[in-house]
Design a protein around this motif. Sequence first.
Motif, short mmCIF file in Angstrom:
data_model
loop_
_atom_site.label_atom_id
_atom_site.label_comp_id
_atom_site.label_asym_id
_atom_site.label_seq_id
_atom_site.Cartn_x
_atom_site.Cartn_y
_atom_site.Cartn_z
N TYR A 88 -36.40 48.92 49.39
CA TYR A 88 -35.25 49.14 50.27
C TYR A 88 -34.06 48.29 49.80
O TYR A 88 -32.92 48.78 49.76
N ALA A 89 -34.31 47.04 49.43
CA ALA A 89 -33.21 46.16 49.02
C ALA A 89 -32.54 46.63 47.74
O ALA A 89 -31.35 46.39 47.52
N ASN A 90 -33.29 47.30 46.88
CA ASN A 90 -32.70 47.84 45.66
C ASN A 90 -31.92 49.12 45.91
O ASN A 90 -30.92 49.38 45.24
N ALA A 116 -44.31 37.03 56.49
CA ALA A 116 -43.84 37.95 55.44
C ALA A 116 -43.56 39.34 55.99
O ALA A 116 -42.59 39.99 55.56
N THR A 117 -44.36 39.82 56.92
CA THR A 117 -44.09 41.15 57.48
C THR A 117 -42.82 41.13 58.33
O THR A 117 -42.05 42.10 58.32
N ILE A 118 -42.58 40.04 59.03
CA ILE A 118 -41.35 39.93 59.83
C ILE A 118 -40.14 39.83 58.91
O ILE A 118 -39.08 40.43 59.18
N LEU A 119 -40.27 39.11 57.81
CA LEU A 119 -39.17 39.04 56.85
C LEU A 119 -38.89 40.42 56.26
O LEU A 119 -37.72 40.80 56.07
N GLY A 120 -39.94 41.18 55.97
CA GLY A 120 -39.74 42.54 55.47
C GLY A 120 -39.00 43.39 56.48
O GLY A 120 -38.12 44.19 56.12
N GLN A 121 -39.35 43.22 57.74
CA GLN A 121 -38.65 43.93 58.81
C GLN A 121 -37.17 43.54 58.85
O GLN A 121 -36.29 44.39 59.03
N GLN A 122 -36.90 42.27 58.64
CA GLN A 122 -35.53 41.79 58.66
C GLN A 122 -34.73 42.35 57.49
O GLN A 122 -33.55 42.69 57.64
N VAL A 123 -35.35 42.46 56.34
CA VAL A 123 -34.66 43.03 55.17
C VAL A 123 -34.22 44.46 55.47
O VAL A 123 -33.12 44.88 55.11
N LEU A 124 -35.07 45.22 56.16
CA LEU A 124 -34.75 46.60 56.49
C LEU A 124 -33.79 46.73 57.65
O LEU A 124 -33.30 47.83 57.95
N GLY A 125 -33.53 45.63 58.34
CA GLY A 125 -32.58 45.67 59.45
C GLY A 125 -33.05 46.61 60.55
O GLY A 125 -34.22 46.63 60.92
N GLY A 126 -32.14 47.45 61.04
CA GLY A 126 -32.50 48.39 62.10
C GLY A 126 -33.60 49.35 61.69
O GLY A 126 -34.44 49.75 62.51
N HIS A 127 -33.63 49.70 60.41
CA HIS A 127 -34.67 50.60 59.92
C HIS A 127 -36.05 49.93 59.95
O HIS A 127 -37.07 50.61 59.94
N GLY A 128 -36.06 48.61 59.99
CA GLY A 128 -37.33 47.91 60.10
C GLY A 128 -37.88 47.87 61.51
O GLY A 128 -39.05 47.53 61.72
N PHE A 129 -37.03 48.24 62.46
CA PHE A 129 -37.43 48.19 63.87
C PHE A 129 -37.87 49.56 64.39
O PHE A 129 -38.56 49.64 65.40
N VAL A 130 -37.49 50.61 63.71
CA VAL A 130 -37.88 51.95 64.14
C VAL A 130 -39.12 52.40 63.38
O VAL A 130 -39.43 51.88 62.31
N ARG A 131 -39.82 53.37 63.92
CA ARG A 131 -41.13 53.74 63.38
C ARG A 131 -41.05 54.50 62.06
O ARG A 131 -41.99 54.49 61.27
N GLU A 132 -39.93 55.14 61.80
CA GLU A 132 -39.83 56.03 60.64
C GLU A 132 -40.21 55.36 59.33
O GLU A 132 -40.84 55.96 58.48
#
Length: 593
Positions: A317-319, A408-424
């Motif tokens: 996602y970050a790339n 680490a999973t929470i950090l991954g969620q943070q990298v994705l921002g809003g997309h890390g909070f939704v199920r998609e």
Amino acid sequence: MADYRVPREDMQFVLQDVFKVDQDWARFEPLAELDFDTAAAIIDEGAKLAETLIAPNCRAADEEGVKFVDGQVTTPKGYKEQFQQLAEGGWVGVTANPEWGGMGLPKSISAQYEEMLCAADISFSLYSGLTAGAIMTLDLHATQELKETYLERMISGEWTGTMCLTEPHCGTDLGIMRTKAVPQDDGSFAISGTKIFITGGEHDLVDNIVHLVLAKLPDAPAGSKGISLFVVPKFLVNEDGTLGERNPVFCGSIEHKMGIHASATCVMNFDGAKGWMVGEPNRGLAAMFTMMNYERLGVGIQGLGAAARSYVNAVEYANDRIQGRGAKATQDQSKDADPLIVHGDIRRMLLTMKAFVEGGRAFSTYVGQQLDIAKYAQDDAERTRADALVALLTPVAKAFLTDTGLEATILGQQVLGGHGFVREWGQEQLVRDCRIAQIYEGTNGIQALDLLGRKVAGSRGELLKPLAEDIGKFLAEGPIAGFEQEYQQLQQGLEMVERATKSVLTKVMQGDENVINGAAVEYLHLIGYVCFAYMWLRMAKTAEPLVAERPYLASKAKTAKFYMARLYPRVHGLLAAIEDGSDSLYLHETGEF
């Protein structure tokens, strides 16, 4: 969610280059025919299953979950076919005794397989994971007759197994359990009671489920010394091996959970169910700990697997995500914005995840290697030393890998921002699934008490010596160029552990009854960060001469530098908390909360 890709190269690097596990196999008679080419092929086949069969169904299985209707549990679409393929490939019996049809692989190899299976889908991994633990317990403690009845079918994946400990009124304190086992004239026992939180207690993947149940005999001593272990099948087994009548053990309900939705977590009611004792009377907890020690490393690997999957998602996602402008040095003026990966905070999060994931992979392999030595070494002193390391590091592996896994999973969620909070995108599932790993198989607080209370204080610090010797020997070899400061930091970390241990033991001698309880978690984390520092410096040193032929290994030294500069300094705060003991925890009276 990004497609899961098993980090085959890194697993090979850790196994072959860092720990040279094939040299151990060559001198262990049961493993003498196993070479690294064979092991690599096994890992590759496991990776194909994880990447192409299991991981693609993970999110759909989570959304469908398990269903409970009229006492029957139905698993999500695809699970039955997945489990069948897993069983047909012999993967349920990866480490099981070849005498009963198992692969007989060392734990250092199965640790890699467990990581990829957990990364693919933690819920699915639990059905075979608990079965593997039950297989080991029966193989080590059951009678020949019980082994002949159950082991081949469980190892082949025709039947699954469970571990039934917790009751509605007792979890950690098993000494007050109420489940009873009444002797019968035919040598069996009538098991009655209720167990809760039973993973895979009921499901539709196989025809029979073999429960390992802790219960008390009528004349049992009080407390945990009065617990016996019994094997209680869902269906009784006829003399010819076919399934007979239904045993009165039923699922009363399933739990509706924060995560692992596709794993059946059951309330199991035993109503005079027929069971047979495993091991000796009133020694059931010791027999069950055979399973639990392996399971605790396995649960730690669940945290590692979730973190590894989270890292894959976050890097992709970050790339790909174009957002904002980075520092001047990283700006691409041909585009309106830069990818997330150029931003400092994103890099901090990704490197933290990378440090925890690859450090955790090395650490789980190190612990697995000690389990192999303890099991296979012919020299008594070598086995004893490995046993001591396993005893010390098992609670660290379970708790530290799951604590850093959640981070680490929470950090991954943070990298994705809003997309890390939704199920998609599937990232929020990893956070939910990882969270339970800090709780079951003994909460991480209990692991910390086990480490500091039973292991370290109980041995007056003696159990720390093998680990200190390993790290000390590594430091004595001297640093590679550019890592002089980091080696000094690791040496200081060892001294901090010694200082923390002395502080706790002194307070115990002075009569502080609360110090072990009050400092245990910080003490476990201190050991964890020091162990990861040892792993990272060892990997950096191993990688240095290999970079020319394997350029990807250049990241090892860079990540080691990051870990030592940005994560390892947490040890200073941990030491301060440990030296506070229990003082600040007990300033408040109970009624003030």
